[in-house]
Design a protein around this motif. Sequence first.
Motif, PDB file in Angstrom:
ATOM      1  N   VAL A 163      10.899  11.568  -2.264  1.00  0.00           N
ATOM      2  CA  VAL A 163       9.566  11.272  -2.088  1.00  0.00           C
ATOM      3  C   VAL A 163       9.449  10.534  -3.661  1.00  0.00           C
ATOM      4  O   VAL A 163      10.409  10.832  -4.001  1.00  0.00           O
ATOM      5  CB  VAL A 163       9.323  13.428  -3.052  1.00  0.00           C
ATOM      6  N   GLY A 164       8.733  10.121  -3.525  1.00  0.00           N
ATOM      7  CA  GLY A 164       8.260   9.231  -5.183  1.00  0.00           C
ATOM      8  C   GLY A 164       7.189   8.996  -4.927  1.00  0.00           C
ATOM      9  O   GLY A 164       5.886  10.149  -4.440  1.00  0.00           O
ATOM     10  N   THR A 165       6.449   7.956  -5.636  1.00  0.00           N
ATOM     11  CA  THR A 165       5.282   7.689  -6.214  1.00  0.00           C
ATOM     12  C   THR A 165       4.939   6.314  -5.991  1.00  0.00           C
ATOM     13  O   THR A 165       3.467   5.596  -6.967  1.00  0.00           O
ATOM     14  CB  THR A 165       4.070   8.420  -7.192  1.00  0.00           C
ATOM     15  N   THR A 166       5.458   5.160  -5.088  1.00  0.00           N
ATOM     16  CA  THR A 166       5.330   4.331  -4.928  1.00  0.00           C
ATOM     17  C   THR A 166       4.099   3.078  -4.543  1.00  0.00           C
ATOM     18  O   THR A 166       3.104   4.495  -3.773  1.00  0.00           O
ATOM     19  CB  THR A 166       6.302   3.978  -4.486  1.00  0.00           C
ATOM     20  N   GLY A 167       4.499   2.331  -4.558  1.00  0.00           N
ATOM     21  CA  GLY A 167       2.371   1.251  -3.736  1.00  0.00           C
ATOM     22  C   GLY A 167       1.484   1.941  -3.996  1.00  0.00           C
ATOM     23  O   GLY A 167       1.038   2.374  -5.507  1.00  0.00           O
ATOM     24  N   PHE A 205       0.697  -0.723  -0.071  1.00  0.00           N
ATOM     25  CA  PHE A 205       0.019   0.038   0.078  1.00  0.00           C
ATOM     26  C   PHE A 205       1.100   1.043   0.141  1.00  0.00           C
ATOM     27  O   PHE A 205       0.541   2.446  -0.620  1.00  0.00           O
ATOM     28  CB  PHE A 205      -0.968  -0.450   1.623  1.00  0.00           C
ATOM     29  N   SER A 206       2.240   1.305   0.610  1.00  0.00           N
ATOM     30  CA  SER A 206       2.701   2.576   0.974  1.00  0.00           C
ATOM     31  C   SER A 206       3.737   2.769   0.517  1.00  0.00           C
ATOM     32  O   SER A 206       4.506   3.755   0.417  1.00  0.00           O
ATOM     33  CB  SER A 206       3.030   2.869   2.984  1.00  0.00           C
ATOM     34  N   GLY A 207       4.406   1.503  -0.497  1.00  0.00           N
ATOM     35  CA  GLY A 207       6.148   1.170  -1.349  1.00  0.00           C
ATOM     36  C   GLY A 207       7.231   1.802  -0.338  1.00  0.00           C
ATOM     37  O   GLY A 207       6.598   1.323   0.745  1.00  0.00           O
ATOM     38  N   GLY A 208       7.588   2.857  -0.656  1.00  0.00           N
ATOM     39  CA  GLY A 208       8.856   2.606  -0.154  1.00  0.00           C
ATOM     40  C   GLY A 208       7.915   3.553   1.385  1.00  0.00           C
ATOM     41  O   GLY A 208       7.520   4.834   1.549  1.00  0.00           O
ATOM     42  N   HIS A 239       5.211   6.671   0.398  1.00  0.00           N
ATOM     43  CA  HIS A 239       5.240   6.766  -0.975  1.00  0.00           C
ATOM     44  C   HIS A 239       6.581   7.318  -1.463  1.00  0.00           C
ATOM     45  O   HIS A 239       6.645   7.732  -2.597  1.00  0.00           O
ATOM     46  CB  HIS A 239       4.233   7.255  -2.144  1.00  0.00           C
ATOM     47  N   LEU A 240       7.692   6.984  -0.869  1.00  0.00           N
ATOM     48  CA  LEU A 240       9.294   7.014  -0.770  1.00  0.00           C
ATOM     49  C   LEU A 240       9.641   6.299  -2.207  1.00  0.00           C
ATOM     50  O   LEU A 240       9.631   5.272  -2.239  1.00  0.00           O
ATOM     51  CB  LEU A 240       9.866   7.087   0.306  1.00  0.00           C
ATOM     52  N   SER A 241      10.486   7.627  -3.132  1.00  0.00           N
ATOM     53  CA  SER A 241      11.561   7.005  -3.986  1.00  0.00           C
ATOM     54  C   SER A 241      12.317   6.560  -3.285  1.00  0.00           C
ATOM     55  O   SER A 241      12.741   5.888  -4.585  1.00  0.00           O
ATOM     56  CB  SER A 241      11.432   8.198  -5.286  1.00  0.00           C
ATOM     57  N   GLY A 242      12.724   6.676  -2.410  1.00  0.00           N
ATOM     58  CA  GLY A 242      14.429   6.429  -2.409  1.00  0.00           C
ATOM     59  C   GLY A 242      14.259   6.274  -0.489  1.00  0.00           C
ATOM     60  O   GLY A 242      13.453   6.879   0.432  1.00  0.00           O
ATOM     61  N   VAL A 243      15.299   5.389   0.406  1.00  0.00           N
ATOM     62  CA  VAL A 243      14.784   5.269   1.451  1.00  0.00           C
ATOM     63  C   VAL A 243      16.429   5.395   2.113  1.00  0.00           C
ATOM     64  O   VAL A 243      17.750   4.626   1.364  1.00  0.00           O
ATOM     65  CB  VAL A 243      14.799   3.639   2.421  1.00  0.00           C
ATOM     66  N   HIS A 244      16.907   6.632   3.174  1.00  0.00           N
ATOM     67  CA  HIS A 244      17.833   6.881   2.819  1.00  0.00           C
ATOM     68  C   HIS A 244      18.692   6.273   4.351  1.00  0.00           C
ATOM     69  O   HIS A 244      19.912   6.903   4.910  1.00  0.00           O
ATOM     70  CB  HIS A 244      18.334   8.483   2.712  1.00  0.00           C
ATOM     71  N   VAL A 245      17.726   5.520   5.300  1.00  0.00           N
ATOM     72  CA  VAL A 245      18.691   5.310   6.908  1.00  0.00           C
ATOM     73  C   VAL A 245      18.093   3.503   6.805  1.00  0.00           C
ATOM     74  O   VAL A 245      17.090   3.228   5.866  1.00  0.00           O
ATOM     75  CB  VAL A 245      17.329   6.136   7.440  1.00  0.00           C
ATOM     76  N   SER A 246      18.498   2.962   7.813  1.00  0.00           N
ATOM     77  CA  SER A 246      18.246   1.963   8.281  1.00  0.00           C
ATOM     78  C   SER A 246      18.022   2.510   9.737  1.00  0.00           C
ATOM     79  O   SER A 246      18.099   2.426  10.350  1.00  0.00           O
ATOM     80  CB  SER A 246      19.131   1.633   8.198  1.00  0.00           C
ATOM     81  N   VAL A 247      17.131   0.691   9.681  1.00  0.00           N
ATOM     82  CA  VAL A 247      16.468   0.089  10.839  1.00  0.00           C
ATOM     83  C   VAL A 247      17.344   0.307  11.861  1.00  0.00           C
ATOM     84  O   VAL A 247      19.081  -0.057  11.711  1.00  0.00           O
ATOM     85  CB  VAL A 247      15.408  -0.545  11.054  1.00  0.00           C
TER      86      VAL A 247
END
Length: 512
Positions: free
Chosen positions: A260-264, A220-223, A239-247
Amino acid sequence: MIATLGNDLHQVPTRAVRRRHRRSLLLLVAAALCWFMTLPAWAMPEGYGVLQGGGYFVGRAEPESHVRFAGQSVPVDAEGRYILGFERMMKGEYPLSVRVPGQAEQRFQLEIEERDYRIQRVDGLDPSRVNPPEEQIARILAEAERVKAARARRVDSEGWLEPFVWPAYGRISGVYGSQRILNGTPSAPHWGIDVAVPTGTPVYAPASGVVTLAEPDLYFSGGTVLLNHGMGLTSSFLHLSGVHVSVGDRVEQGELIAAVGTTGRSTGPHLDWRVSLADVRIDAGLMVPEQEDLCTVEGEGDQIVVLVHGLGRTDRSMARLAGALQEAGFATCNQEYPSRKETVPELSAYVANAVERVNRQGYDTVHLVTHSLGGILARYWLQRADLPGQGRVVMLSPPNHGSEVIDALGDQAWFQWIMGPAALELATDDEALVNQLDPIDVPVGVITGTRSSDPWFNVLFQGDHDGKVSVASARLSEADGFRLAEAGHTFIMNDEDVRFWVAFFLTNGFFP
């Protein structure tokens, strides 16, 4: 009496009638003043927030207190601070109790204001666009469990106490609480606030915290990134196009975390920012100032000065000083805020967002120049934040240790009604918020006046003062410079020497 007065107004008034009217008006004014002066203070717990559906309340009690809200136990930190969240459809009165061991229980009633939400009906849709395919159900359920576990994770962070900033600035295309009825079936309400900006636009942390989820592609929410700010308060970015952090990453306010993106399930590029307190969905838009209320840049210069006015004033009071700073080679951003409507913690978000936005616009060095209450807002934010670059602060007539005027009038209901909650946090006693602030770690210069701008208050002071703040109260232990001006509190920013000293300190880090 009102009916008689109304009839008299349609006649030729005699001198006796005019005297009677004046007496009646004076009696009404006197009665109104007496009513305001005898009103009791609202029986509210100590704290601040937005008491409406989707809102929140940050409270303060004694350490080791037990707090219950609406029948549920509420976590309390070591300092006695806690946070409440209000469901979307909450309205009416809800009980809040605070019990300190060995003391009588305090009981309050929080009045939660009802909200109206935008409802949209859409009929005739292809069912495949309303319900997900059956082969995706297992994936959806598994992802929901991962998100739930990430939101429930406990972290050590005080980010929930920070004034929040927008993770991205742009056009608002969706708001909290809105809902669609698709083919007659209500869908889940929209829990976030949507910022429509191009794909790839940076997303920044609205407050510090720990990353508890970093997924590139949920159904549903993509990135998706979840940032836990402590005490169960979590920001979600969808809906992120890129994730620049880790758990497990610990990030600070304003740190880059995603794009920002349009994923999910998304119809266009935008950031969907959501805030939750445990299982309660909070309106993220209530935690930040509206973007149209943030200042705009004027003048040329590689460095910028954000100006913040005082209590009961507007940005116009700082306009001449802003012009002088532009002549000295600085760009300026003159921030206005509703100084008599909110508390210091809430108002400090205007300072935080003004600084953050101009920094994202390319100004690597941001300074602050404040007047009166504006200096306290800056100190509140800077307890847990830093100015970009080699930013410096100049405070004009700051009540750093409170004001005797608040001591004298702060318990009067009419004064509270006129001046608002922030004024009441400026008393001189040790328990006042202004005297509970931690030192700030930026270069600070303080300028205060020695000529009273309000002689009717002179009797309240011992020693030199400017009519509202004593010289002793304006001092700040961590200040790098302190100057006295032969000026009054109200118009100290228009003094020619003061304007020169401000520009000099911002340039050099000390007073001439």
